[in-house]
Design a protein around this motif. Structure first.
Motif, PDB file in Angstrom:
ATOM      1  N   HIS A   1       2.671  10.357  -9.620  1.00  0.00           N
ATOM      2  CA  HIS A   1       1.962  10.282 -11.049  1.00  0.00           C
ATOM      3  C   HIS A   1       2.267  11.737 -10.601  1.00  0.00           C
ATOM      4  N   GLU A   2       1.367  12.669  -9.770  1.00  0.00           N
ATOM      5  CA  GLU A   2       0.489  13.306  -9.496  1.00  0.00           C
ATOM      6  C   GLU A   2       1.357  14.737  -9.273  1.00  0.00           C
ATOM      7  N   ASP A   3       2.654  14.405  -8.815  1.00  0.00           N
ATOM      8  CA  ASP A   3       3.863  15.687  -9.339  1.00  0.00           C
ATOM      9  C   ASP A   3       3.973  15.734 -10.489  1.00  0.00           C
ATOM     10  N   LEU A   4       3.767  14.850 -11.078  1.00  0.00           N
ATOM     11  CA  LEU A   4       4.544  14.606 -12.903  1.00  0.00           C
ATOM     12  C   LEU A   4       3.543  15.320 -13.241  1.00  0.00           C
TER      13      LEU A   4
ATOM     14  N   GLU B   1       0.652  -1.447  -0.110  1.00  0.00           N
ATOM     15  CA  GLU B   1       0.169   0.084  -0.011  1.00  0.00           C
ATOM     16  C   GLU B   1       0.815   1.036  -0.040  1.00  0.00           C
ATOM     17  N   LEU B   2       1.992   1.175   1.177  1.00  0.00           N
ATOM     18  CA  LEU B   2       2.651   2.705   0.766  1.00  0.00           C
ATOM     19  C   LEU B   2       3.356   2.378  -0.583  1.00  0.00           C
ATOM     20  N   LYS B   3       3.516   1.316  -1.552  1.00  0.00           N
ATOM     21  CA  LYS B   3       4.572   1.572  -2.874  1.00  0.00           C
ATOM     22  C   LYS B   3       2.845   1.888  -3.682  1.00  0.00           C
ATOM     23  N   LYS B   4       1.684   1.605  -3.830  1.00  0.00           N
ATOM     24  CA  LYS B   4       0.904   2.624  -4.455  1.00  0.00           C
ATOM     25  C   LYS B   4       0.936   3.957  -4.266  1.00  0.00           C
ATOM     26  N   GLN B   5       1.109   4.537  -3.007  1.00  0.00           N
ATOM     27  CA  GLN B   5       0.705   5.436  -2.519  1.00  0.00           C
ATOM     28  C   GLN B   5       1.568   6.394  -2.927  1.00  0.00           C
ATOM     29  N   LYS B   6       3.109   6.200  -2.895  1.00  0.00           N
ATOM     30  CA  LYS B   6       3.822   6.929  -3.703  1.00  0.00           C
ATOM     31  C   LYS B   6       4.075   6.503  -4.873  1.00  0.00           C
TER      32      LYS B   6
END
Length: 805
Positions: free
Chosen positions: A29-32, A19-24
């Protein structure tokens, strides 16, 4: 009683690693996505982006922190216009004055391109940055390390000078490469597992030089290895707009960014530019006087070739002008070039003699003067040279040395490029002639004289091959006076021929241009060495002097040995040679006397007569080595089995052979004569063999008779008193060494040696026991004696026998 835990909140669910990897991944993706939106809204012509902080929303946090840590805050004009366009993925042709910050204009887009593509070390090569010189590549790599310190990309520097195998091991893991074109092409061709199929961005710094003729073949071959779908950035102070160049690199609708296109000058406004008209023979005098007058400054002196750099550096080093001197050229090894570059960068006062290796892109801080002692080949080269000073709005001064024949044409070229330059005159008190000093040094130091010859030939070649004949007028220059100003005793002789490809000669590998004398080369690089006679005997000293990779004087000594060591040297080739010469009237060849000067001629057997007209030449008669050439060619002799000498057989001429008859008849005649000779020799050999056989038999009988008599018999060939008529007859009768007795049919096996009076058969048995390893009895050995020893010899023999026992 109610439970105490009733009012407490329930424990929250802890997310696992997945779940942590998914959140990161979602945040990234949002930052890009935000970065893409910010980049799309950038408008280079709005004028709102003045600092890197204004650009922070369109670049990654890692790049922004790297710029801040490296103290880059304000953006230059080329950075304001080029970075936004490059971030939007467009191809760029960037042109700006020297020292305007073009390096950051392409490094920031390179880092951002790979960051937005989420590049990792497993994705291979993503960015390729090409530089024309090694020094500029090193400088770009250092800036990349500073601003990219917070990124996870791997970067490498590939510039040659190191082992290809060591570079290849690291190359496969690199994401960004800063390189020179030739070395990069070598890796693409030879390094297994290395390719550039996923390349995202290609950068050409100093693009006009890379697209020039010198790198044309390397760049064309390199582009074939690169994918078509890539971004390309080209930057230079003098940009190329040729359609052919753009097509070669597969540029797609490139944006031309020229921030100084409408400027009144092509050089920085803070740069003061002057030129001095000085005749070619006075150029070094003017240069030395200028350096002496500015010993507390930081100076770069540009010369046209590495040979001139070496000569001027070594000459001025001996003169000691009072300022630290350095020199840099392309023939130096990579370690030395980097060391000199670092030393000059850190120095406060120094003078660097250099070629155009450092004319482009190199950022030397606080350079006060740029002196162009040799006229540049064009206005673009002038712009790049003076760009080493007055960088980033700092002040600087430049001086150009021109010969009177070069003034009109070169000033016209500079005015056409919008380069403001003023003429100045050298003060008479500042002039100082160093011609006598150079002549004295060339006389004392042969290596310096040799460097002067190479510098003269190199400069002559460069002027002769220049394309712009309105500026470079070869016939108007005083070459004899120029050679004299270098300290040379005479003007070197050069053969002028058309050069086929001067770029190929200039960029030739070191192996072919190791340390050969350039006076041995034509202007097209072809050697003009005398062909040696195949029959000439070559000693180990000749081979040693023929080596051309020992030092700067090897070819000089080679010419002395191979050309100057012959006996038929012309008198004109000798410099200040004093020889005593006799006229034909002075010598009477027939009588061997000379009525004048009491000289005499001696015929020693050769074609040349030896004239003795001094004590030195008379003393030379005792030397076999000196007299060998006057004794003529001696005939070689061979010796047959009997020791008789005769001349070597020589082949008969073909015509004489045909006159004696057909070959078959001559062959049969030769066989018949040889058959008769062999038969006669066989008869003689048989008689000799019988005689030797008989002599052996007589000697054996005599020896047996002596043994039977106990060694006290009388030799039958001698008298009773041992005094025969022929005292040597006994020696002749003795067997010769190496004689084979197997042909003697009457020969008997030699008998055992007669035992002495004290010996017994037990001796032989004991010897056999010893040889078989048997143990000796403790009782000792018993020797039976027939008679009592009488003489001292008998006693010694008895003692020896006891000791052996």
């Amino acid at each position: 009683m109610p439970a105490k835990t009733a009012g407490k909140p329930k424990p929250q669910h802890k997310p696992n690693k997945t779940e942590l990897k998914k959140q990161k991944r979602k945040r990234d993706h949002e930052d890009l996505h935000k970065l893409e939106e910010a980049i799309a809204q950038l408008d280079p012509k709005s004028g709102k982006v003045k600092t890197f902080a204004d650009l922070s929303s369109a670049i990654s946090p890692a790049t922004a922190s790297g710029l801040h840590s490296s103290h880059f805050t304000n953006m230059t004009e080329i950075q304001e216009q080029a970075i936004p366009l490059a971030l939007q993925g467009k191809d760029i042709l960037g042109a700006a004055k020297t020292g305007s910050g073009k390096t950051l204009a392409f490094l920031v887009p390179v880092l951002e391109k790979l960051y937005r593509e989420q590049w990792t070390e497993f994705d291979g090569l993503g960015a390729l940055i090409l530089s024309p010189t090694r020094e500029l590549a090193v400088q770009i790599f250092e800036v990349l390390r500073k601003i990219g310190r917070h990124h996870a990309f791997s970067a490498g520097l590939v510039i040659g000078g190191k082992s290809l195998k060591e570079e290849a091991e690291r190359l496969i893991r690199m994401n960004i490469l800063v390189c020179t074109p030739g070395r990069m092409l070598q890796h693409l061709d030879q390094t297994a597992g290395f390719d550039a199929n996923n390349l995202q961005i290609l950068v050409l710094d100093e693009a006009d030089r890379i697209m020039d003729l010198g790198f044309q073949s390397a760049v064309d071959a390199l582009v074939e290895h690169l994918p078509k779908s890539r971004q390309t950035l080209m930057f230079s102070a003098t940009q190329s707009k040729k359609v052919s160049d753009l097509a070669r690199l597969s540029l797609k609708d490139p944006e031309y960014v020229s921030v100084h296109q409408d400027a009144t000058t092509a050089t920085p406004t803070t740069l003061q530019q002057h030129y001095i008209v000085t005749p070619l023979p006075e150029k070094l005098d003017t240069l030395y006087g200028f350096i002496k007058a500015n010993v507390k400054s930081k100076i770069i002196v540009f010369l046209s070739s590495g040979k001139q750099v070496r000569f001027v550096y070594e000459s001025f080093r001996h003169l000691q002008p009072g300022i630290p001197l350095l020199h840099l050229h392309g023939r130096q090894k990579q370690v030395a070039r980097l060391e000199i570059t670092n030393r000059f960068t850190a120095a406060k006062t120094s003078c660097l003699f250099a070629t155009d290796v450092v004319a482009r892109g190199i950022d030397f801080p606080a350079v006060d003067w740029v002196i162009q002692a040799d006229c540049p080949e064009d206005a673009d080269t002038y712009i790049h040279r003076v760009g080493r000073t007055a960088r980033f709005q700092s002040n600087g001064r430049a001086v150009l040395f021109l010969d009177p024949s070069e003034e009109e044409g070169m000033i016209k070229r500079l005015e056409h490029k919008k380069i403001p330059i003023q003429k100045v005159h050298v003060k008479e008190k500042k002039k100082k002639s160093i011609k006598n000093n150079l002549q004295d040094m060339c006389f004392k130091f042969p290596d310096l004289k040799y460097l002067g010859q190479k510098a003269f030939i190199s400069y002559t070649r460069s002027i002769h091959l220049q394309k712009d004949k309105e500026v470079f007028k070869f016939d108007d220059l005083d070459w004899d006076a120029y050679a004299s100003s270098l300290g040379l005793p005479g003007t070197p002789q050069i053969k002028f021929q058309k050069g086929e490809d001067i770029k190929r000669i200039k960029n030739a590998p070191r192996q072919g241009m190791s340390s050969d004398s350039e006076s041995d080369m034509d202007l097209d690089g072809a050697y003009d060495k005398k062909k040696k006679d195949k029959k000439e005997v070559r000693t180990k000293y000749d081979k040693m002097f023929e080596r051309t990779n020992q030092d700067v004087l090897s070819s000089h000594y080679s010419k002395l040995v191979l050309d100057g060591g012959k006996e038929d040297d012309d008198e004109e080739d000798d410099f200040l040679s004093v020889k005593r010469r006799l006229n034909d009237d002075d010598v009477d060849v027939l009588t061997g006397t000379a009525p004048i000067n009491s000289a005499k001629v001696i015929a020693l057997g050769g074609d040349d007569l030896y004239v003795v007209d001094s004590k030195r030449r008379e003393k030379a008669l005792q030397s076999k080595k000196k007299m060998a050439k006057f004794r003529g060619n001696s005939s070689k002799l061979v010796f047959d089995e009997e020791g008789n000498a005769h001349e070597i057989y020589e082949l008969q001429d073909e015509e004489d052979f045909k006159q004696q008859g057909p070959a078959d008849e001559q062959r049969q005649k030769f066989l018949d004569s040889e058959t008769v000779r062999v038969k006669e020799a066989d008869v003689d050999d048989k008689l000799l063999a019988k005689q030797r056989k008989r002599e052996k038999k007589e000697k054996r009988k005599a020896r047996e008779a002596m043994e039977m008599a106990g060694g006290e018999g009388v030799d039958p060939q001698l008298g009773a008193n041992g005094d025969g008529d022929d005292p040597l007859a006994l020696l002749r009768s003795l067997p010769m060494a190496g004689e084979d007795r197997s042909d003697d049919s009457d020969a008997e096996p030699p008998k055992k040696k007669a035992k002495k009076w004290f010996q017994d058969d037990s001796d032989d048995e004991d010897a056999k026991k010893k040889s078989k390893g048997g143990k000796k009895k403790k009782g000792g050995k018993v020797i039976e004696v027939d008679q009592e020893p009488e003489t001292l010899e008998d006693l010694e023999a008895l003692a020896a026998g006891l000791l052996d026992g």
